[in-house]
Design a protein around this motif. Structure first.
Motif, PDB file in Angstrom:
ATOM      1  N   ARG A   4       0.987  -1.093   0.027  1.00 36.92           N
ATOM      2  CA  ARG A   4       0.015   0.005  -0.065  1.00 36.92           C
ATOM      3  C   ARG A   4       0.893   1.252  -0.075  1.00 36.92           C
ATOM      4  O   ARG A   4       0.404   2.177   0.360  1.00 36.92           O
ATOM      5  CB  ARG A   4      -1.006  -0.108   1.123  1.00 36.92           C
ATOM      6  CG  ARG A   4      -1.643  -0.989   1.229  1.00 36.92           C
ATOM      7  CD  ARG A   4      -2.835  -0.852   2.418  1.00 36.92           C
ATOM      8  NE  ARG A   4      -3.758  -2.208   2.386  1.00 36.92           N
ATOM      9  CZ  ARG A   4      -4.385  -2.578   3.491  1.00 36.92           C
ATOM     10  NH1 ARG A   4      -4.569  -1.636   4.365  1.00 36.92           N
ATOM     11  NH2 ARG A   4      -5.018  -3.796   3.665  1.00 36.92           N
ATOM     12  N   THR A   5       2.090   1.088  -0.386  1.00 39.46           N
ATOM     13  CA  THR A   5       2.990   2.237  -0.554  1.00 39.46           C
ATOM     14  C   THR A   5       2.752   2.950  -1.914  1.00 39.46           C
ATOM     15  O   THR A   5       2.901   2.142  -2.831  1.00 39.46           O
ATOM     16  CB  THR A   5       4.426   1.921  -0.254  1.00 39.46           C
ATOM     17  OG1 THR A   5       4.661   1.347   0.956  1.00 39.46           O
ATOM     18  CG2 THR A   5       5.344   3.159  -0.257  1.00 39.46           C
ATOM     19  N   ARG A   6       2.720   4.425  -2.044  1.00 41.81           N
ATOM     20  CA  ARG A   6       2.704   5.027  -3.345  1.00 41.81           C
ATOM     21  C   ARG A   6       3.910   5.102  -3.860  1.00 41.81           C
ATOM     22  O   ARG A   6       4.969   5.182  -3.472  1.00 41.81           O
ATOM     23  CB  ARG A   6       2.177   6.335  -3.034  1.00 41.81           C
ATOM     24  CG  ARG A   6       0.553   6.514  -2.733  1.00 41.81           C
ATOM     25  CD  ARG A   6       0.211   7.698  -2.469  1.00 41.81           C
ATOM     26  NE  ARG A   6      -1.129   7.916  -2.634  1.00 41.81           N
ATOM     27  CZ  ARG A   6      -1.908   8.098  -3.714  1.00 41.81           C
ATOM     28  NH1 ARG A   6      -1.287   8.521  -4.934  1.00 41.81           N
ATOM     29  NH2 ARG A   6      -3.225   8.327  -3.856  1.00 41.81           N
ATOM     30  N   ALA A   7       3.825   4.817  -5.314  1.00 44.85           N
ATOM     31  CA  ALA A   7       5.176   4.860  -6.061  1.00 44.85           C
ATOM     32  C   ALA A   7       4.678   5.481  -7.536  1.00 44.85           C
ATOM     33  O   ALA A   7       3.495   5.294  -7.931  1.00 44.85           O
ATOM     34  CB  ALA A   7       5.859   3.535  -5.888  1.00 44.85           C
ATOM     35  N   ALA A   8       5.695   5.820  -8.178  1.00 46.48           N
ATOM     36  CA  ALA A   8       5.389   6.122  -9.521  1.00 46.48           C
ATOM     37  C   ALA A   8       4.862   4.817 -10.425  1.00 46.48           C
ATOM     38  O   ALA A   8       5.538   3.769 -10.190  1.00 46.48           O
ATOM     39  CB  ALA A   8       6.779   6.518 -10.294  1.00 46.48           C
ATOM     40  N   LYS A   9       4.055   4.800 -11.412  1.00 45.26           N
ATOM     41  CA  LYS A   9       3.561   3.698 -11.968  1.00 45.26           C
ATOM     42  C   LYS A   9       4.749   3.034 -12.723  1.00 45.26           C
ATOM     43  O   LYS A   9       4.564   2.024 -12.981  1.00 45.26           O
ATOM     44  CB  LYS A   9       2.697   4.483 -13.366  1.00 45.26           C
ATOM     45  CG  LYS A   9       1.937   3.508 -14.184  1.00 45.26           C
ATOM     46  CD  LYS A   9       0.803   3.931 -14.983  1.00 45.26           C
ATOM     47  CE  LYS A   9       0.309   2.809 -15.812  1.00 45.26           C
ATOM     48  NZ  LYS A   9      -0.746   3.518 -16.572  1.00 45.26           N
ATOM     49  N   LEU A  12       6.235   0.041 -10.728  1.00 42.48           N
ATOM     50  CA  LEU A  12       5.490  -0.909 -10.247  1.00 42.48           C
ATOM     51  C   LEU A  12       5.136  -1.795 -11.325  1.00 42.48           C
ATOM     52  O   LEU A  12       5.388  -1.647 -12.616  1.00 42.48           O
ATOM     53  CB  LEU A  12       4.278  -0.308 -10.021  1.00 42.48           C
ATOM     54  CG  LEU A  12       4.128   0.770  -8.819  1.00 42.48           C
ATOM     55  CD1 LEU A  12       2.792   1.278  -8.560  1.00 42.48           C
ATOM     56  CD2 LEU A  12       4.513  -0.039  -7.495  1.00 42.48           C
ATOM     57  N   HIS A  41      -1.624  -2.666  -9.646  1.00 43.78           N
ATOM     58  CA  HIS A  41      -0.335  -2.497  -9.623  1.00 43.78           C
ATOM     59  C   HIS A  41       0.261  -2.965  -8.381  1.00 43.78           C
ATOM     60  O   HIS A  41      -0.326  -2.693  -7.452  1.00 43.78           O
ATOM     61  CB  HIS A  41       0.126  -1.063  -9.856  1.00 43.78           C
ATOM     62  CG  HIS A  41      -0.282  -0.433 -11.266  1.00 43.78           C
ATOM     63  ND1 HIS A  41      -1.527  -0.213 -11.470  1.00 43.78           N
ATOM     64  CD2 HIS A  41       0.730  -0.434 -12.425  1.00 43.78           C
ATOM     65  CE1 HIS A  41      -1.347   0.026 -13.055  1.00 43.78           C
ATOM     66  NE2 HIS A  41      -0.341  -0.336 -13.511  1.00 43.78           N
ATOM     67  N   HIS A  43       4.507  -3.208  -6.241  1.00 44.16           N
ATOM     68  CA  HIS A  43       6.158  -3.474  -6.441  1.00 44.16           C
ATOM     69  C   HIS A  43       6.539  -4.747  -6.676  1.00 44.16           C
ATOM     70  O   HIS A  43       6.111  -5.753  -6.300  1.00 44.16           O
ATOM     71  CB  HIS A  43       6.704  -2.886  -5.173  1.00 44.16           C
ATOM     72  CG  HIS A  43       6.548  -1.590  -4.828  1.00 44.16           C
ATOM     73  ND1 HIS A  43       5.343  -1.443  -3.814  1.00 44.16           N
ATOM     74  CD2 HIS A  43       6.986  -0.474  -5.231  1.00 44.16           C
ATOM     75  CE1 HIS A  43       5.422   0.194  -3.615  1.00 44.16           C
ATOM     76  NE2 HIS A  43       6.402   0.746  -4.434  1.00 44.16           N
ATOM     77  N   CYS A  48       6.253  -7.357  -1.251  1.00 45.68           N
ATOM     78  CA  CYS A  48       4.913  -6.734  -1.601  1.00 45.68           C
ATOM     79  C   CYS A  48       3.889  -7.962  -2.243  1.00 45.68           C
ATOM     80  O   CYS A  48       2.588  -7.974  -1.877  1.00 45.68           O
ATOM     81  CB  CYS A  48       5.180  -5.686  -2.781  1.00 45.68           C
ATOM     82  SG  CYS A  48       3.870  -4.569  -3.095  1.00 45.68           S
TER      83      CYS A  48
END
Length: 95
Positions: A4-9, A12, A41, A43, A48
């Motif tokens: 549930r960590t945000r990251a750039a597309k 992912l 998406h 990681h 993950c």
């Protein structure tokens, strides 16, 4: 989806609903991000992936009520070297 960590597309791995080698519904990797249908998406790490499996996140994210096998994604991560980050890629050829 798993941690549930945000990251750039671009960091992912996209997964979609497809079929495994036996023709049963399964979560399949879509590394190019061009496959048809709804995608989710996560990681590209085993940590993950394991969290997503433990939380049963694949079915909810892909809106599938039947049991899905996530083995193809696990196999993909194992073959790709699960802990490699996208920063390890050679970006010199990109424009």
């Amino acid at each position: 989806m798993g941690c549930r960590t945000r990251a750039a597309k671009a960091e992912l791995l996209r997964v979609t609903v497809g079929s495994d080698t036996h023709g049963h519904p399964a979560v399949v990797p879509d590394p190019k991000g061009t496959g048809p249908g709804r995608g989710a998406h996560l990681h590209p790490t085993t940590e993950c992936y394991d969290l997503a499996v433990r939380r049963k996140a694949f079915g909810r994210a892909l809106r599938v009520t039947t049991g899905l096998s996530s083995a193809p994604v696990g196999d993909y991560l194992d073959a790709a070297g699960t802990d490699r980050s996208l920063t390890d890629r050679d970006w010199s050829s990109s424009s």
